[in-house]
Design a protein around this motif. Structure first.
Motif, PDB file in Angstrom:
ATOM      1  N   VAL A   1       5.578  -0.321  -6.521  1.00 27.72           N
ATOM      2  CA  VAL A   1       5.108  -1.119  -7.664  1.00 27.72           C
ATOM      3  C   VAL A   1       6.247  -1.628  -8.555  1.00 27.72           C
ATOM      4  CG1 VAL A   1       4.747   0.732  -9.390  1.00 27.72           C
ATOM      5  CG2 VAL A   1       3.206  -1.240  -9.341  1.00 27.72           C
ATOM      6  N   GLN A   2       7.350  -0.895  -8.617  1.00 27.75           N
ATOM      7  CA  GLN A   2       8.378  -1.233  -9.608  1.00 27.75           C
ATOM      8  C   GLN A   2       9.359  -2.268  -9.081  1.00 27.75           C
ATOM      9  OE1 GLN A   2       8.447  -0.753 -12.624  1.00 27.75           O
ATOM     10  NE2 GLN A   2       7.311   1.068 -13.144  1.00 27.75           N
ATOM     11  N   MET A   3       8.837  -3.461  -8.769  1.00 31.79           N
ATOM     12  CA  MET A   3       9.700  -4.525  -8.255  1.00 31.79           C
ATOM     13  C   MET A   3      10.395  -5.245  -9.409  1.00 31.79           C
ATOM     14  SD  MET A   3       9.706  -4.615  -5.006  1.00 31.79           S
ATOM     15  CE  MET A   3      10.314  -6.258  -4.604  1.00 31.79           C
ATOM     16  N   PRO A   4      11.613  -5.712  -9.176  1.00 34.89           N
ATOM     17  CA  PRO A   4      12.287  -6.483 -10.228  1.00 34.89           C
ATOM     18  C   PRO A   4      11.609  -7.848 -10.406  1.00 34.89           C
ATOM     19  CG  PRO A   4      13.583  -6.478  -8.222  1.00 34.89           C
ATOM     20  CD  PRO A   4      12.417  -5.571  -7.966  1.00 34.89           C
TER      21      PRO A   4
ATOM     22  N   VAL B   1       0.863  -1.198   0.000  1.00 35.31           N
ATOM     23  CA  VAL B   1       0.000   0.000   0.000  1.00 35.31           C
ATOM     24  C   VAL B   1       0.896   1.243   0.000  1.00 35.31           C
ATOM     25  CG1 VAL B   1      -1.849   1.242   1.169  1.00 35.31           C
ATOM     26  CG2 VAL B   1      -1.684  -1.256   1.409  1.00 35.31           C
ATOM     27  N   PRO B   2       0.898   1.990  -1.109  1.00 34.81           N
ATOM     28  CA  PRO B   2       1.667   3.242  -1.117  1.00 34.81           C
ATOM     29  C   PRO B   2       0.909   4.310  -0.330  1.00 34.81           C
ATOM     30  CG  PRO B   2       1.114   2.480  -3.366  1.00 34.81           C
ATOM     31  CD  PRO B   2       0.243   1.732  -2.413  1.00 34.81           C
TER      32      PRO B   2
ATOM     33  N   ARG C   1      -8.072  -0.198   1.745  1.00 31.10           N
ATOM     34  CA  ARG C   1      -9.235  -1.100   1.743  1.00 31.10           C
ATOM     35  C   ARG C   1      -9.030  -2.253   0.766  1.00 31.10           C
ATOM     36  NH1 ARG C   1     -13.738   1.535   3.998  1.00 31.10           N
ATOM     37  NH2 ARG C   1     -13.124   3.628   4.558  1.00 31.10           N
ATOM     38  N   ASN C   2      -8.558  -1.906  -0.429  1.00 35.13           N
ATOM     39  CA  ASN C   2      -8.400  -2.946  -1.457  1.00 35.13           C
ATOM     40  C   ASN C   2      -7.347  -3.980  -1.075  1.00 35.13           C
ATOM     41  OD1 ASN C   2     -10.405  -2.085  -3.092  1.00 35.13           O
ATOM     42  ND2 ASN C   2      -9.105  -1.027  -4.563  1.00 35.13           N
ATOM     43  N   ALA C   3      -6.336  -3.548  -0.345  1.00 34.44           N
ATOM     44  CA  ALA C   3      -5.324  -4.507   0.108  1.00 34.44           C
ATOM     45  C   ALA C   3      -5.991  -5.582   0.962  1.00 34.44           C
ATOM     46  CB  ALA C   3      -4.242  -3.789   0.910  1.00 34.44           C
TER      47      ALA C   3
ATOM     48  N   ILE D   1      10.270 -11.069  -7.765  1.00 32.51           N
ATOM     49  CA  ILE D   1       9.891 -10.704  -6.386  1.00 32.51           C
ATOM     50  C   ILE D   1       8.686  -9.762  -6.461  1.00 32.51           C
ATOM     51  CG2 ILE D   1      10.695  -9.782  -4.164  1.00 32.51           C
ATOM     52  CD1 ILE D   1      12.335 -12.151  -5.007  1.00 32.51           C
ATOM     53  N   PRO D   2       7.487 -10.330  -6.643  1.00 35.39           N
ATOM     54  CA  PRO D   2       6.321  -9.452  -6.819  1.00 35.39           C
ATOM     55  C   PRO D   2       5.813  -8.834  -5.527  1.00 35.39           C
ATOM     56  CG  PRO D   2       5.630 -11.743  -6.884  1.00 35.39           C
ATOM     57  CD  PRO D   2       7.137 -11.752  -6.755  1.00 35.39           C
ATOM     58  N   VAL D   3       5.303  -7.617  -5.660  1.00 38.05           N
ATOM     59  CA  VAL D   3       4.505  -6.978  -4.611  1.00 38.05           C
ATOM     60  C   VAL D   3       3.200  -6.567  -5.303  1.00 38.05           C
ATOM     61  CG1 VAL D   3       4.225  -4.920  -3.182  1.00 38.05           C
ATOM     62  CG2 VAL D   3       6.387  -6.161  -3.154  1.00 38.05           C
ATOM     63  N   ALA D   4       2.091  -7.105  -4.839  1.00 41.27           N
ATOM     64  CA  ALA D   4       0.788  -6.766  -5.438  1.00 41.27           C
ATOM     65  C   ALA D   4       0.426  -5.366  -4.957  1.00 41.27           C
ATOM     66  CB  ALA D   4      -0.270  -7.772  -5.011  1.00 41.27           C
ATOM     67  N   THR D   5       0.704  -4.375  -5.801  1.00 41.80           N
ATOM     68  CA  THR D   5       0.559  -2.977  -5.367  1.00 41.80           C
ATOM     69  C   THR D   5      -0.839  -2.457  -5.656  1.00 41.80           C
ATOM     70  OG1 THR D   5       2.903  -2.665  -5.819  1.00 41.80           O
ATOM     71  CG2 THR D   5       1.577  -0.674  -5.575  1.00 41.80           C
ATOM     72  N   VAL D   6      -1.447  -1.877  -4.627  1.00 44.50           N
ATOM     73  CA  VAL D   6      -2.799  -1.324  -4.774  1.00 44.50           C
ATOM     74  C   VAL D   6      -2.714   0.207  -4.853  1.00 44.50           C
ATOM     75  CG1 VAL D   6      -3.988  -3.271  -3.677  1.00 44.50           C
ATOM     76  CG2 VAL D   6      -3.067  -1.428  -2.260  1.00 44.50           C
TER      77      VAL D   6
END
Ligand code: RP5
Length: 167
Positions: A104-107, A87-88, A123-125, A110-115
């Motif tokens: 959001v800009q992960m290599p 969550v930013p 909330r969406n997270a 190594i994902p981060v599901a960015t909301v």
């Protein structure tokens, strides 16, 4: 409360107002959660320890919110195979755009599901975390179906008011 399935972590206690909506959603769905302040920059060892032990503690999803130079979600994702939702938070003079990009800009690998930035993102997270848990929990799935029905009903009511000239 039973053992947490979701951990909501944040870079500072100043992030709490931004992360509270996530906690409210999890409460609404009856999903046990915990809240923790852990900073990728100010307490890197604690973050590594938390992430390394998360799975054995029984956690299923980690929600990580951060604002300034927002690396928390990415660092946690580096140390666990659990899904991490980022969550930013709009806590800087750049109003969260910087946090959005650094979350959001992960290599690749190594994902981060960015909301979204801010309240909707928080909330969406939590909704996303519930959706992940619902894959193996039919009762939670049912609650999600009801939740979506309520959202649609809210829109219907607003539309009726608008058409009736009551807005
Ligand atoms: C980030 O820096 C935190 O996530 C927070 O959004 C921001 C400011 O933190 P404080 O200076 O308010 O503790 O690490």
């Amino acid at each position: 409360m039973s053992e947490p399935l979701v951990s909501i972590i944040m870079g500072s206690d100043s992030d709490l107002p931004a992360m509270n909506p996530a906690a409210e959603i999890l409460k609404e769905f009856g999903v046990p959660y915990e809240l923790q302040v852990l900073s990728a920059h100010r307490s890197p060892e604690l973050v590594r320890d938390f992430a390394a032990k998360a799975q054995t503690r029984g956690l299923k999803v980690i929600i990580a919110g951060a604002g300034g130079a927002a690396h928390l979600a990415g660092v946690v994702a580096a140390h666990t195979v659990l899904p991490v939702v980022g969550v930013p938070i709009n806590s800087t003079p750049l109003n969260g755009f910087d946090a959005l990009l650094s979350t959001v800009q992960m290599p690749a690998g190594i994902p981060v599901a960015t909301v979204a930035v801010g309240d909707a993102g928080s909330r969406n997270a939590a909704v996303l975390a519930v959706q992940m848990l619902a894959l193996s929990d039919p009762q939670l799935r049912e609650k999600l179906v009801e939740y979506k029905k309520k959202l649609a009903e809210g829109v219907r009511v607003k539309n009726e008011k608008l058409k009736g000239g009551k807005v």
